[in-house]
Design an enzyme around this catalytic site. Structure first.
Site, PDB file in Angstrom:
ATOM      1  N   ASN A   1      40.610  31.609  54.346  1.00 24.44           N
ATOM      2  CA  ASN A   1      41.613  32.402  55.080  1.00 24.44           C
ATOM      3  C   ASN A   1      40.940  33.468  55.933  1.00 24.44           C
ATOM      4  O   ASN A   1      41.346  33.713  57.068  1.00 24.44           O
ATOM      5  CB  ASN A   1      42.619  33.029  54.112  1.00 24.44           C
TER       6      ASN A   1
ATOM      7  N   MET B   1      41.099  38.108  43.673  1.00 21.84           N
ATOM      8  CA  MET B   1      41.677  37.716  42.392  1.00 21.84           C
ATOM      9  C   MET B   1      41.824  38.875  41.403  1.00 21.84           C
ATOM     10  O   MET B   1      41.785  38.670  40.198  1.00 21.84           O
ATOM     11  CB  MET B   1      40.835  36.586  41.767  1.00 21.84           C
ATOM     12  N   ARG B   2      42.001  40.086  41.924  1.00 16.40           N
ATOM     13  CA  ARG B   2      42.263  41.228  41.051  1.00 16.40           C
ATOM     14  C   ARG B   2      43.523  41.935  41.536  1.00 16.40           C
ATOM     15  O   ARG B   2      43.861  41.843  42.712  1.00 16.40           O
ATOM     16  CB  ARG B   2      41.126  42.253  41.157  1.00 16.40           C
ATOM     17  N   LEU B   3      44.149  42.651  40.605  1.00 21.16           N
ATOM     18  CA  LEU B   3      45.270  43.494  40.997  1.00 21.16           C
ATOM     19  C   LEU B   3      44.696  44.725  41.693  1.00 21.16           C
ATOM     20  O   LEU B   3      43.734  45.321  41.202  1.00 21.16           O
ATOM     21  CB  LEU B   3      46.038  43.891  39.733  1.00 21.16           C
TER      22      LEU B   3
ATOM     23  N   HIS C   1      50.002  33.903  49.137  1.00 21.97           N
ATOM     24  CA  HIS C   1      50.122  33.178  47.869  1.00 21.97           C
ATOM     25  C   HIS C   1      50.515  31.730  48.160  1.00 21.97           C
ATOM     26  O   HIS C   1      51.405  31.478  48.969  1.00 21.97           O
ATOM     27  CB  HIS C   1      51.173  33.850  46.974  1.00 21.97           C
TER      28      HIS C   1
ATOM     29  N   ASN D   1      49.232  40.221  51.042  1.00 22.90           N
ATOM     30  CA  ASN D   1      48.691  39.179  50.169  1.00 22.90           C
ATOM     31  C   ASN D   1      49.234  37.832  50.632  1.00 22.90           C
ATOM     32  O   ASN D   1      50.326  37.753  51.189  1.00 22.90           O
ATOM     33  CB  ASN D   1      49.076  39.432  48.712  1.00 22.90           C
TER      34      ASN D   1
ATOM     35  N   GLY E   1      36.800  32.152  51.013  1.00 25.97           N
ATOM     36  CA  GLY E   1      37.060  32.872  52.256  1.00 25.97           C
ATOM     37  C   GLY E   1      37.504  32.005  53.420  1.00 25.97           C
ATOM     38  O   GLY E   1      37.257  32.337  54.580  1.00 25.97           O
TER      39      GLY E   1
HETATM   40  C1  GRF Z   1      44.416  30.847  48.858  1.00 22.19           C
HETATM   41  O1  GRF Z   1      45.029  29.646  48.454  1.00 22.19           O
HETATM   42  C2  GRF Z   1      45.366  32.008  48.718  1.00 22.19           C
HETATM   43  O2  GRF Z   1      46.707  31.658  48.877  1.00 22.19           O
HETATM   44  C3  GRF Z   1      45.126  32.438  47.291  1.00 22.19           C
HETATM   45  O3  GRF Z   1      43.745  32.263  47.096  1.00 22.19           O
HETATM   46  C4  GRF Z   1      43.267  31.229  47.948  1.00 22.19           C
HETATM   47  C5  GRF Z   1      42.101  31.803  48.691  1.00 22.19           C
HETATM   48  O4  GRF Z   1      41.393  30.837  49.404  1.00 22.19           O
HETATM   49  N1  GRF Z   1      45.580  33.801  47.115  1.00 22.19           N
HETATM   50  P1  GRF Z   1      40.225  31.262  50.393  1.00 22.19           P
HETATM   51  O5  GRF Z   1      39.250  32.130  49.618  1.00 22.19           O
HETATM   52  O6  GRF Z   1      40.843  31.988  51.545  1.00 22.19           O
HETATM   53  O7  GRF Z   1      39.583  29.975  50.799  1.00 22.19           O
END
Ligand code: GRF
Length: 206
Positions: A17, A93-95, A112, A110, A15
């Site tokens: 982000n 990490m799921r669709l 990436h 999203n 988490g």
């Molecule tokens: C990030 O690198 C994002 O791009 C990818 O999963 C990671 C999540 O990191 N989708 P965090 O949980 O926000 O630390």
């Protein structure tokens, strides 16, 4: 209800982000509020981060639902109950299921850790590093029913230097993510992001 954009953040892990979004909101630089954080992992550190900031944080257990659709309906119910206007996947990490995407057309983001469409998938940083590309980066896009597809909103390049290791590259990528994701959410909050024929236009600030 507040007029600031109500976010529902979906996570599976650390988490960071999510934390960047919280920090920008608290610093007054992001005109949004986090209505709820939802995780599919009970131990996700992001749940604690949210709770420390007084944000509703919910673990929804996939094991309790026999079908994926029922699980996604449970997620949708939480989002709707919290009056969420924009869904933000941050390391989820799921669709995400059809029912959520249908309810939130071009309203699910999203992030990436590569320059899509290169290096889609669960290991975007490692795959770019192993391929030996000299530039990779970060993509923020609207989600659709395929992994890492959907209209691209913003991309930032990250250069891979000769002395970079996987760890140093990860650190650089995450630093860029933490700046880019709140910025894109702010653009949406300002009504500057539109989608036409699968392409995103970001109008300049007024
Ligand atoms: C990030 O690198 C994002 O791009 C990818 O999963 C990671 C999540 O990191 N989708 P965090 O949980 O926000 O630390």
């Amino acid at each position: 209800m507040s007029r600031t954009l109500a976010l529902g953040v979906l996570i599976s892990g650390s988490g960071t982000n999510l934390q960047a979004i919280i920090d920008e909101i608290e610093a007054g630089r992001l005109d949004a509020r986090i209505a709820v954080v939802i995780s599919n992992q009970e131990q996700a550190r992001g749940l604690d981060r949210a709770r420390r900031h007084g944000i509703d944080a919910v673990f929804i257990d996939r094991q309790k639902y026999s079908r994926p659709r029922e699980y996604d309906e449970a997620i949708l119910a939480e989002l709707v109950n919290h009056d969420v206007e924009l869904v933000v996947m941050a390391g989820y990490m799921r669709l995400l299921g059809h029912c959520v995407l249908e309810q939130y057309p071009n309203r699910v983001l999203n992030i990436h850790p590569s320059l899509l469409p290169s290096f889609a998938g669960a290991n975007g940083i490692r795959d770019a590093s192993e391929r030996g590309v000299k530039v990779t980066g970060v993509t923020v896009h609207f989600a659709n029913e395929e992994f890492d597809e959907g209209p691209i909103i913003a991309q930032e390049p990250v250069r891979i230097e000769e002395d970079d290791t996987l760890e140093s590259l990860e650190a650089k990528i995450h630093q860029v993510e933490h700046a880019l994701y709140p910025r894109v959410i702010q653009w949406i909050s300002e009504g500057r992001v539109t989608v036409e024929n699968g392409r995103v236009r970001v109008s300049s600030a007024s």
